[in-house]
Design an enzyme around this catalytic site. Structure first.
Site, PDB file in Angstrom:
ATOM      1  N   HIS A   6      81.854  43.600  26.352  1.00 35.14           N
ATOM      2  CA  HIS A   6      81.108  42.338  26.314  1.00 35.14           C
ATOM      3  C   HIS A   6      79.613  42.570  26.028  1.00 35.14           C
ATOM      4  O   HIS A   6      79.045  42.041  25.078  1.00 35.14           O
ATOM      5  CB  HIS A   6      81.209  41.617  27.666  1.00 35.14           C
ATOM      6  CG  HIS A   6      82.592  41.385  28.179  1.00 35.14           C
ATOM      7  ND1 HIS A   6      83.480  40.499  27.594  1.00 35.14           N
ATOM      8  CD2 HIS A   6      83.234  41.908  29.237  1.00 35.14           C
ATOM      9  CE1 HIS A   6      84.606  40.487  28.291  1.00 35.14           C
ATOM     10  NE2 HIS A   6      84.498  41.323  29.294  1.00 35.14           N
TER      11      HIS A   6
HETATM   12  O1  RIB Z   1      82.242  37.937  31.431  1.00 39.07           O
HETATM   13  C1  RIB Z   1      81.698  39.198  31.092  1.00 39.07           C
HETATM   14  C2  RIB Z   1      80.320  39.350  31.637  1.00 39.07           C
HETATM   15  O2  RIB Z   1      80.359  39.298  33.051  1.00 39.07           O
HETATM   16  C3  RIB Z   1      79.686  40.714  31.311  1.00 39.07           C
HETATM   17  O3  RIB Z   1      78.298  40.560  31.207  1.00 39.07           O
HETATM   18  C4  RIB Z   1      80.021  41.547  32.499  1.00 39.07           C
HETATM   19  O4  RIB Z   1      79.081  42.598  32.740  1.00 39.07           O
HETATM   20  C5  RIB Z   1      79.928  40.530  33.592  1.00 39.07           C
HETATM   21  O5  RIB Z   1      78.549  40.418  33.964  1.00 39.07           O
END
Ligand code: RIB
Ligand code: CA
Length: 313
Positions: free
Chosen positions: A239
């Site tokens: 992500h």
């Molecule tokens: O949904 C994914 C996000 O939530 C990413 O930034 C992960 O690190 C969590 O913070």
């Protein structure tokens, strides 16, 4: 040089994103601010300092931010990121000290210093960004752009939530902060689960084995960070590295402008990011689009950059 400031809740994928940014020659990391999310703010701060120290980075200020969402109780995700927040990676207590400013103070100072040449990159809940906007609303027109990892917009077959069927963690953790940011008028790019959970952008078990086989200091750290989640879930969603990559090189992604609003009251839909994908002639909530939503990624190029800049192959 693209001047960036990263607001983060490290967190496994945040750690990978910091390594990506700090090993990207075209990026100037002007500061790091930490926020409660994956782990407490205290752990997030320590983990950010640990990663910078591991990389031998000096002179990048790291400032502590919010210890709780604007209105709600923190809801950390240690079941995913582990007790320390860095999965199976073990790093020594950092000697690096945090900056004496708060996260909001550092953000406002860097916006004043770099103005429209600065891109804010928020890869955790938006509590610090919203707080900075509340302190200084002019931030919205003075900064170049805010790129977030956040939201699920149903613009690809992968655009579902990860905390609930409709809500993504960073938005869900502080939906009021997200609404302040989305309504602020700040130039905003959202890299959501629509692209970050696309199997083509995930770290596969095969890639993990390749990384484990390298045996270098950096590859061992990356493997220790990722191993548990790759084994548990058959791969790791990258992500935050994807959001950082999009901020550093916007050519990697295609975006589409949408009117987006955030659910802050729903029992079942709290934290949902609703993008109006109907005919643009219909007016809903506002006349002009407020978010450039990422609709596709050059996945091959991203993974190439990830292996080169994070793993060091
Ligand atoms: O949904 C994914 C996000 O939530 C990413 O930034 C992960 O690190 C969590 O913070
Ligand atoms: Ca994060």
């Amino acid at each position: 040089m693209r001047h960036i400031l990263i607001d983060t809740d490290p967190g496994i994928d945040d750690a990978l994103a910091l390594i990506f940014a700090l090993n990207s020659p075209e990026a100037g990391v002007e500061g790091v601010t930490t926020v409660v999310g994956n782990v407490t703010q205290e752990k997030a701060l320590k983990n950010a300092l640990k990663i910078l120290e591991f990389l031998g980075v000096e002179g990048v200020p790291v400032a502590p931010g919010s210890t709780r969402p604007l209105l709600r109780e923190p809801r950390v995700a240690e079941e995913i990121h582990g007790k320390t927040g860095l999965g199976g990676a073990v790093l020594p207590e950092p000697r690096l000290r945090p900056d004496e400013r708060s996260a909001v103070g550092l953000i406002l100072d860097k916006v004043e210093e770099f103005g429209r040449d600065l891109t804010l990159v928020a890869i955790g809940p938006l509590t610090n960004i919203a707080s900075a906007l509340l302190v200084e609303p002019r931030l919205a027109e003075e900064v170049g752009r805010l790129v977030i990892m956040g939201g699920a917009f149903h613009v690809t077959p992968y655009g579902f939530g990860n905390v609930t069927p409709v809500a993504e963690f960073n938005i869900w953790h502080d939906p009021e902060a997200a609404k302040i940011v989305f309504d602020s008028g700040i130039p905003l790019t959202a890299v959501g689960l629509d692209v970050t959970t696309d199997p083509r952008n995930r770290l596969s078990p095969e890639a993990l084995r390749e990384i484990e086989g390298l045996g270098t200091r950096r590859a061992c750290l990356v493997a220790d960070l990722c191993r548990d989640l790759v084994h548990r879930f058959g791969g790791l969603n990258l992500h935050d590295p994807l959001a950082v990559a999009a901020a550093i090189d916007p050519r990697l992604v295609r975006t589409k402008p949408y009117v987006v609003d955030v659910e802050t009251r729903g029992e079942l839909t709290l934290g949902m990011t609703i993008a109006d994908r109907r005919d643009p002639r219909r007016v809903w909530r506002r006349r002009e689009p407020n978010v450039d939503v990422c609709v596709s990624v050059d996945g091959d190029r991203f993974m190439e950059l990830f292996m080169e800049r994070v793993v060091g192959v």
